[in-house]
Design an enzyme around this catalytic site. Sequence first.
Site, PDB file in Angstrom:
ATOM      1  N   SER A 578      48.298  39.075  33.634  1.00  7.74           N
ATOM      2  CA  SER A 578      47.635  39.721  34.762  1.00  7.74           C
ATOM      3  C   SER A 578      48.339  41.032  35.085  1.00  7.74           C
ATOM      4  CB  SER A 578      47.575  38.767  35.954  1.00  7.74           C
ATOM      5  OG  SER A 578      46.608  39.171  36.882  1.00  7.74           O
ATOM      6  N   ASP A 664      36.393  36.032  33.582  1.00  4.27           N
ATOM      7  CA  ASP A 664      37.468  36.385  34.502  1.00  4.27           C
ATOM      8  C   ASP A 664      36.963  37.445  35.482  1.00  4.27           C
ATOM      9  OD1 ASP A 664      39.823  37.050  35.786  1.00  4.27           O
ATOM     10  OD2 ASP A 664      40.989  37.284  33.956  1.00  4.27           O
ATOM     11  N   HIS A 699      40.173  33.382  34.975  1.00  2.26           N
ATOM     12  CA  HIS A 699      41.447  34.088  34.970  1.00  2.26           C
ATOM     13  C   HIS A 699      42.567  33.214  34.415  1.00  2.26           C
ATOM     14  CE1 HIS A 699      43.949  37.428  36.098  1.00  2.26           C
ATOM     15  NE2 HIS A 699      44.730  36.687  36.874  1.00  2.26           N
TER      16      HIS A 699
END
Length: 729
Positions: A578, A664, A699
């Site tokens: 991320s 995501d 995600h």
Amino acid sequence: MTLADVNTAPDSSPTPPVAKKVPVERTHHGDTFVDNYEWLREKENPDVVAHLNAEQAYTDAVTAGQEQLRTDIFNEIKNRTQETDLSVPSRKDGWWYYSRMVEGQSYGIQCRVKAESNGTLEDWTPPLVEPGVPVDGEEILLDGNAEAEGQPFFSLGGAAVTRDGNLYAYAVDNAGDELFTIRIKDLRTGELLSETIENAFYGLAFSPDGRTLFYVLADDSWRPHQIKTHVLGTPVESDQILYQEDDVAMWTGFGLSADRRHLMISIGCSEFSETRLLDFAAPEKGLQVLIPRSAEILYDAEPFLLDGTEKVLLTHDRDAVNSMISLVDAAEFSKPVEEQTWATVVAHDDAVRINGATVTATHMVVSLRKDTIERIQVTALEGLGTPGQSAAVEPVFDEELYTAGMGGSEYESPVIRLVYTSDFTPPRVYDYVLPAAGAEGELLLRKETPVLGGYRSEDYLATREWATASDGTLVPLSVLRRADLTRDGSAAGVVYGYGSYEVSMDPGFGVPRLSLLDRGVVFVIAHVRGGGEMGRHWYEDGKKLNKKNTFSDFVAATDWLAASGWVDPARIGAMGGSAGGLLMGAVANLAPEKYAAIVAQVPFVDALTTILDPELPLSALEWEEWGNPITDPNVYKYMKDYTPYENVRPVAYPKIAAVTSFNDTRVLYVEPAKWVQELRAVSTGSAPIVMKIEMDGGHGGASGRYEGWKTRAWDYAFLADAIGATELR
């Protein structure tokens, strides 16, 4: 682009898919950037889907030789995990709630049993539940495996039970996009109520009378902005908006006060906030603002009754960069902030970061960070905020590097639930008996997560080391290794980092990581600036116009490892996800020669494009972290100088794997898709650059524990293969 475009013939190396170039000019502040791959954002375009499938086919071909290693690591994770297990029950009202896992099943089963009430400490002693043993009187609230059957994805986004224990609301995501369907189950009959709420966000709570359900909706950019109320038995279409936040840079959520007398709506960003209270005893008063956002104070509030007087416990940064705690009479909030009287409960300390505070009926419980370690302190409420206030008491543990945090507790309970872990101590659940003023509390161990396969914590070591950054700053490192590893400069190493949003990479046990350590890898967690390990200043020194410190700190951590005497500098890999994926992209540009391989998980590598478009998911919320490049040319210039996609250059990049998911919503798949194309087009080296994409994931990747283990095995196998750490020692 089709699967046929990937050459996988036995007599040749796989050929990576090449996306067509469709130049698009992006101009801001007099600067024009030509983006050749922005068209890959067209999620519904069949050419895009075909290209992504071709990328996965190429990845499969390139990494085919790692299949046995992936299988080995997966089996190691599986064999160390007690697959049939139960959580420690937590009491709420008249029930003990817990979850259990069953061998061969991917998802948890939410359960409860009736609690006894005898008016003694024994009321708060959880029933003994044992793996594989039926629990007398058990009720199943929700079987995640049944819910997930036939679905491409399953995630439980929250649940709530009415105080009488009759109704259970739960939220399910079957796409991975973090938008949930809320259903309500009558636990007396097992039947679902007719009303169903679609496209909700995280957050569920019932009113005390059980007649109203509160929930959250997100706007088109996935920003939570509405708190709505659903009155049971009425059409969902008639649900009312309790609160709507129109500032696109502010996040909105809610929770219940510890004593459950108030609904607390929190609106904020990383720099200031606002809390609005709904008093369930007087809902006709509507929402009451405590400290308005115009005061530019970052705070959390906990309303409660102290000796019959309405009080609010504030954790705030007013003249306190690391935050402090004050006690305020609720009546004070009717005055301007500068005229209010706040009593100091925990004073500001440059060496201590106050994370938050809550209350029980008898004690204040504070979460804080000191010497990089997250810990808990408790103080009796009697005399709180006065010269006679009791001294804080802290549970004592026997390790240097650990994490101790709240695991939840009932307001009236004489104990609080704690969760303790370290890098090599599996999670332990304790109940901490709250002490009388001046006394010490008692730790009651309820469970330590079992680790199978002959695991012994003494076979491993975790040490705190320090790297020196380019500006002289000392950067803390957690260095993990086998205790029997020889320091002869021949081992392989992996450096892991994150460094954003004041998130700390705290000590915590991880079964998958043992598979790397057992292959002789020295695993370094770099606590770089932008995280929260060293207090608020540490965070602020790694955000906005200080963001480059995050990247140079990580390179310094890598240099420390290379010079440590433990590893061969040519056998170092890096990993982050991320915002940590942005870190991976940045260090790949800064120092590609220092890494044999990089795994970038759901990487935020096209950050400038994303943040320049407030219509994209969550973009406007990022302004407080990175700056606003739309309005500020200095922010634009600074960001463009480090964002990974714009700074790919003609050098020999190491082996790189970008891991992403099609659904995501936090970091869109298009970011790694574009980045990988640019890397391949520009790199002067021959190392493969691949993109692994989960077409049914979010995600966090694909759902279910077994799929999660497979994902981690894939990541670790890619690294281990590249750094020559494939064999168990």
